[in-house]
Design a protein around this motif. Structure first.
Motif, mmCIF file in Angstrom:
data_model
loop_
_atom_site.group_PDB
_atom_site.id
_atom_site.type_symbol
_atom_site.label_atom_id
_atom_site.label_comp_id
_atom_site.label_asym_id
_atom_site.label_seq_id
_atom_site.Cartn_x
_atom_site.Cartn_y
_atom_site.Cartn_z
ATOM 1 N N TYR A 160 66.691 71.111 -56.794
ATOM 2 C CA TYR A 160 66.304 70.813 -55.410
ATOM 3 C C TYR A 160 66.531 69.345 -55.063
ATOM 4 C CZ TYR A 160 63.490 70.369 -51.193
ATOM 5 O OH TYR A 160 63.061 70.105 -49.926
ATOM 6 N N GLN A 161 67.080 69.134 -53.875
ATOM 7 C CA GLN A 161 67.174 67.794 -53.291
ATOM 8 C C GLN A 161 66.310 67.776 -52.021
ATOM 9 O OE1 GLN A 161 68.925 65.108 -54.479
ATOM 10 N NE2 GLN A 161 69.748 66.173 -56.247
ATOM 11 N N ASP A 162 66.832 68.333 -50.956
ATOM 12 C CA ASP A 162 66.058 68.384 -49.714
ATOM 13 C C ASP A 162 66.540 69.484 -48.778
ATOM 14 O OD1 ASP A 162 68.456 67.138 -49.037
ATOM 15 O OD2 ASP A 162 67.548 65.155 -48.820
ATOM 16 N N GLU A 163 67.058 70.584 -49.352
ATOM 17 C CA GLU A 163 67.505 71.680 -48.494
ATOM 18 C C GLU A 163 66.310 72.315 -47.789
ATOM 19 O OE1 GLU A 163 67.175 75.108 -48.523
ATOM 20 O OE2 GLU A 163 65.884 75.265 -50.278
ATOM 21 N N TYR A 164 66.574 72.995 -46.678
ATOM 22 C CA TYR A 164 65.506 73.519 -45.833
ATOM 23 C C TYR A 164 65.815 74.920 -45.314
ATOM 24 C CZ TYR A 164 69.027 71.427 -42.846
ATOM 25 O OH TYR A 164 70.234 71.063 -42.289
ATOM 26 N N GLU A 165 66.757 75.617 -45.948
ATOM 27 C CA GLU A 165 67.226 76.899 -45.436
ATOM 28 C C GLU A 165 66.759 78.107 -46.256
ATOM 29 O OE1 GLU A 165 68.439 76.991 -42.586
ATOM 30 O OE2 GLU A 165 70.241 75.790 -42.262
ATOM 31 N N GLY A 166 65.904 77.885 -47.256
ATOM 32 C CA GLY A 166 65.481 78.994 -48.098
ATOM 33 C C GLY A 166 64.794 80.101 -47.334
ATOM 34 N N ASP A 225 83.363 45.043 -46.327
ATOM 35 C CA ASP A 225 82.453 45.251 -47.465
ATOM 36 C C ASP A 225 81.304 46.191 -47.097
ATOM 37 O OD1 ASP A 225 83.972 43.620 -49.044
ATOM 38 O OD2 ASP A 225 82.689 41.851 -48.828
ATOM 39 N N ASN A 226 80.771 46.043 -45.886
ATOM 40 C CA ASN A 226 79.709 46.946 -45.446
ATOM 41 C C ASN A 226 80.190 48.388 -45.394
ATOM 42 O OD1 ASN A 226 77.807 44.920 -45.108
ATOM 43 N ND2 ASN A 226 78.291 44.598 -42.938
ATOM 44 N N GLY A 227 81.429 48.569 -44.955
ATOM 45 C CA GLY A 227 81.991 49.909 -44.868
ATOM 46 C C GLY A 227 82.178 50.550 -46.225
ATOM 47 N N ARG A 228 82.667 49.768 -47.176
ATOM 48 C CA ARG A 228 82.852 50.312 -48.530
ATOM 49 C C ARG A 228 81.509 50.687 -49.147
ATOM 50 N NH1 ARG A 228 87.304 46.786 -48.131
ATOM 51 N NH2 ARG A 228 86.031 44.935 -48.582
ATOM 52 N N GLN A 229 80.490 49.887 -48.911
ATOM 53 C CA GLN A 229 79.161 50.215 -49.416
ATOM 54 C C GLN A 229 78.597 51.442 -48.695
ATOM 55 O OE1 GLN A 229 77.469 48.788 -52.076
ATOM 56 N NE2 GLN A 229 76.184 50.602 -51.739
ATOM 57 N N ALA A 230 78.912 51.581 -47.421
ATOM 58 C CA ALA A 230 78.432 52.729 -46.659
ATOM 59 C C ALA A 230 78.984 54.031 -47.218
ATOM 60 C CB ALA A 230 78.827 52.573 -45.189
ATOM 61 N N VAL A 231 80.247 54.026 -47.608
ATOM 62 C CA VAL A 231 80.846 55.228 -48.200
ATOM 63 C C VAL A 231 80.123 55.580 -49.499
ATOM 64 C CG1 VAL A 231 82.941 56.201 -49.216
ATOM 65 C CG2 VAL A 231 83.077 54.862 -47.104
ATOM 66 N N LYS A 232 79.837 54.573 -50.316
ATOM 67 C CA LYS A 232 79.099 54.823 -51.560
ATOM 68 C C LYS A 232 77.715 55.390 -51.270
ATOM 69 C CE LYS A 232 81.420 51.195 -54.258
ATOM 70 N NZ LYS A 232 81.248 49.907 -54.987
ATOM 71 N N ASN A 233 77.052 54.852 -50.255
ATOM 72 C CA ASN A 233 75.724 55.335 -49.907
ATOM 73 C C ASN A 233 75.761 56.788 -49.453
ATOM 74 O OD1 ASN A 233 74.621 52.822 -50.443
ATOM 75 N ND2 ASN A 233 74.572 52.168 -48.313
ATOM 76 N N ALA A 234 76.721 57.113 -48.603
ATOM 77 C CA ALA A 234 76.792 58.461 -48.048
ATOM 78 C C ALA A 234 77.124 59.504 -49.107
ATOM 79 C CB ALA A 234 77.829 58.509 -46.924
ATOM 80 N N THR A 235 77.980 59.152 -50.050
ATOM 81 C CA THR A 235 78.394 60.131 -51.058
ATOM 82 C C THR A 235 77.436 60.205 -52.243
ATOM 83 O OG1 THR A 235 79.874 58.463 -52.031
ATOM 84 C CG2 THR A 235 80.833 60.003 -50.462
ATOM 85 N N SER A 236 76.500 59.272 -52.336
ATOM 86 C CA SER A 236 75.547 59.302 -53.445
ATOM 87 C C SER A 236 74.180 59.829 -53.017
ATOM 88 C CB SER A 236 75.380 57.905 -54.056
ATOM 89 O OG SER A 236 74.874 56.985 -53.105
ATOM 90 N N ASN A 237 73.989 60.035 -51.718
ATOM 91 C CA ASN A 237 72.722 60.551 -51.206
ATOM 92 C C ASN A 237 72.895 61.955 -50.657
ATOM 93 O OD1 ASN A 237 70.616 58.419 -51.352
ATOM 94 N ND2 ASN A 237 72.113 57.240 -50.182
ATOM 95 N N LEU A 239 70.680 64.681 -47.789
ATOM 96 C CA LEU A 239 70.364 64.574 -46.369
ATOM 97 C C LEU A 239 69.469 63.392 -46.019
ATOM 98 C CD1 LEU A 239 70.248 65.596 -43.469
ATOM 99 C CD2 LEU A 239 68.464 67.194 -44.184
ATOM 100 N N TYR A 240 68.253 63.369 -46.535
ATOM 101 C CA TYR A 240 67.289 62.372 -46.076
ATOM 102 C C TYR A 240 67.638 60.972 -46.575
ATOM 103 C CZ TYR A 240 64.657 66.415 -44.532
ATOM 104 O OH TYR A 240 64.285 67.575 -43.903
ATOM 105 N N GLY A 241 68.243 60.867 -47.737
ATOM 106 C CA GLY A 241 68.690 59.565 -48.216
ATOM 107 C C GLY A 241 69.764 58.982 -47.324
ATOM 108 N N THR A 242 70.664 59.843 -46.847
ATOM 109 C CA THR A 242 71.714 59.380 -45.944
ATOM 110 C C THR A 242 71.129 58.929 -44.614
ATOM 111 O OG1 THR A 242 73.394 60.795 -46.959
ATOM 112 C CG2 THR A 242 73.818 60.048 -44.717
ATOM 113 N N LEU A 243 70.225 59.715 -44.057
ATOM 114 C CA LEU A 243 69.623 59.321 -42.787
ATOM 115 C C LEU A 243 68.899 57.985 -42.913
ATOM 116 C CD1 LEU A 243 68.256 62.727 -41.436
ATOM 117 C CD2 LEU A 243 70.299 61.484 -40.707
#
Length: 404
Positions: free
Chosen positions: A111-117, A255-267, A269-273
């Motif tokens: 489980y991460q944070d799915e909400y469709e069960g 640099d902010n953009g490259r870090q943003a890609v890392k953030n989005a692909t490592s989180n 739902l809620y971590g990304t938001l």
């Protein structure tokens, strides 16, 4: 249809094998490539069922054969309705870009944070089988092609084909099919519906239920940018680049953009938001491009970002089975949203419904659910399940399209 000889003789694949992309994919779309019997602890209600993780063949927007993961669940109770047991092809709402967020992993315990069960539970309790795709890009080392419509539609239709090949399964090829999803899943559901007649004409389609639909990404992106849900915009930009790799992307990032890609692909739902709360797209490129400026940029194949975004617009060039439209549909839709919708631009939802109505597609619309975006998904569960049940029972579909 898939060659039965291509299917595994048993569902004894390791978990690692399910999520390992093969070096090449042969066979037909929907071919079962690997399967594993599992329990689904994050489907509540203790519904007696048999369930499997599956890896199956599909087709991406470039026409290349790819492998996709997902879940097939079949109630053990005898189907009491007419004909063979029907199947709901289900696409979850946004769960995140990284492979760790895959819906099949979460349902089976990671489980991460799915909400469709609860929606899956409702379908199973109604006696429907569920073929739930993870969507394209959830195998290890991949990134989900978030909001790429053809990828999503193909994956949904193909997992229905796959569900009928699982060793020890009981689903017949003449069973009726419905498609369902909310938010990202709602867009995927309508794409599956639009593509069904051309991509999977053998499926006996009964209807499609789609809620919270981001049917026009230009409108949706404009509302998301700089707001509390900007993480969805980040996911869409990264996901569309994965689907259309010739679009300019990496070379635009600071640099902010490259870090943003890392953030989005490592989180998920809620971590990304949380990571993108209030984020503005202008802060992630060296030239501080606005959305409109980004849309004008072209890739090596001549496609612009605007072209890619517009290609995902739902309800464009659709019509009935005897029309000259690109996307032909001969089954009804149920579309809906909440009164307090705050994530998806309501104009995008309303306009999507209007385009389907103008195309002559039987469409029931409900915009009165007393919830915001996420809560509406839960509030509508019983209506969605009942509407699909009526379609499986052969009842005439209602329509409340306005007169144009």
């Amino acid at each position: 249809m898939a060659d039965a000889e291509a299917a595994p003789s048993g569902c004894a694949a390791t978990d690692a094998a399910i999520y390992t992309a093969p070096s090449s994919v042969d066979g037909n779309p929907g071919d079962l490539l690997a399967c594993r019997s599992v329990a689904l602890p994050h489907v509540p209600g203790n519904v007696p069922m048999k369930a499997w993780k599956v890896q199956y063949a599909s087709t991406n927007v470039q026409g290349k054969k790819i492998a996709v993961s997902g879940t097939v669940a079949v109630p053990t109770a005898t189907w009491a309705g007419p004909g063979s047991r029907p199947v709901v092809a289900f696409n979850p709402g946004t769960v995140g870009l990284g492979s760790q967020c895959a819906f099949s992993k979460q349902l089976a315990g990671a489980y991460q944070d799915e909400y469709e069960g609860e929606q899956v539970e409702a379908f199973l309790k109604a006696g429907f089988a569920v073929a739930a795709t993870d969507g394209v890009g959830y195998l290890d080392g991949q990134t989900h092609t978030y909001m790429a419509g053809q990828n999503a539609g193909h994956a949904l239709l193909d997992i229905v084909r796959t569900s009928r090949q699982v060793p020890g399964g009981s689903l017949a090829s003449d069973g009726k099919v419905a498609i369902s999803g909310y938010s990202e899943g709602g867009a995927a559901a309508l794409w599956g519906a639009q593509l069904a007649s051309s991509y999977a004409p053998e499926l006996h389609m009964a209807g499609v239920a789609a809620g919270g639909v981001p049917g026009d990404l230009r409108l949706v992106g404009k509302q998301l940018n700089g707001g509390p849900f900007a993480g969805f915009l980040a996911d869409a930009q990264i996901g569309l680049h994965q689907a259309y790799p010739n679009l300019p992307f990496d070379q635009l990032l600071n640099d902010n953009g490259r870090q943003a890609v890392k953030n989005a692909t490592s989180n998920c739902l809620y971590g990304t938001l949380a990571s993108f709360l209030g984020a503005n797209v202008e802060n992630y490129t060296t030239n501080h491009y606005t959305l409109d400026q980004l849309y004008a940029l072209k890739g090596s194949d001549g496609m612009s970002w605007g072209d890619a975004v517009d290609a995902q617009k739902l309800g464009a060039d659709i019509g009935g089975p005897n029309s000259g439209a690109k996307y032909k549909m001969d089954f009804p839709t149920f579309q809906y949203r909440g009164v307090f919708e705050e994530v998806i631009a309501t104009q995008a939802e309303e306009d999507t419904r209007s385009r389907y109505c103008k195309a002559g597609i039987t469409t029931q619309w409900n915009s009165s659910y007393p919830g915001e975006h996420l809560l509406t998904d839960s509030i509508a569960i019983n209506d969605v399940t009942a509407w699909i049940g009526d379609r499986f029972a052969g009842k005439a579909a209602p329509s409340n399209c306005p007169l144009f």
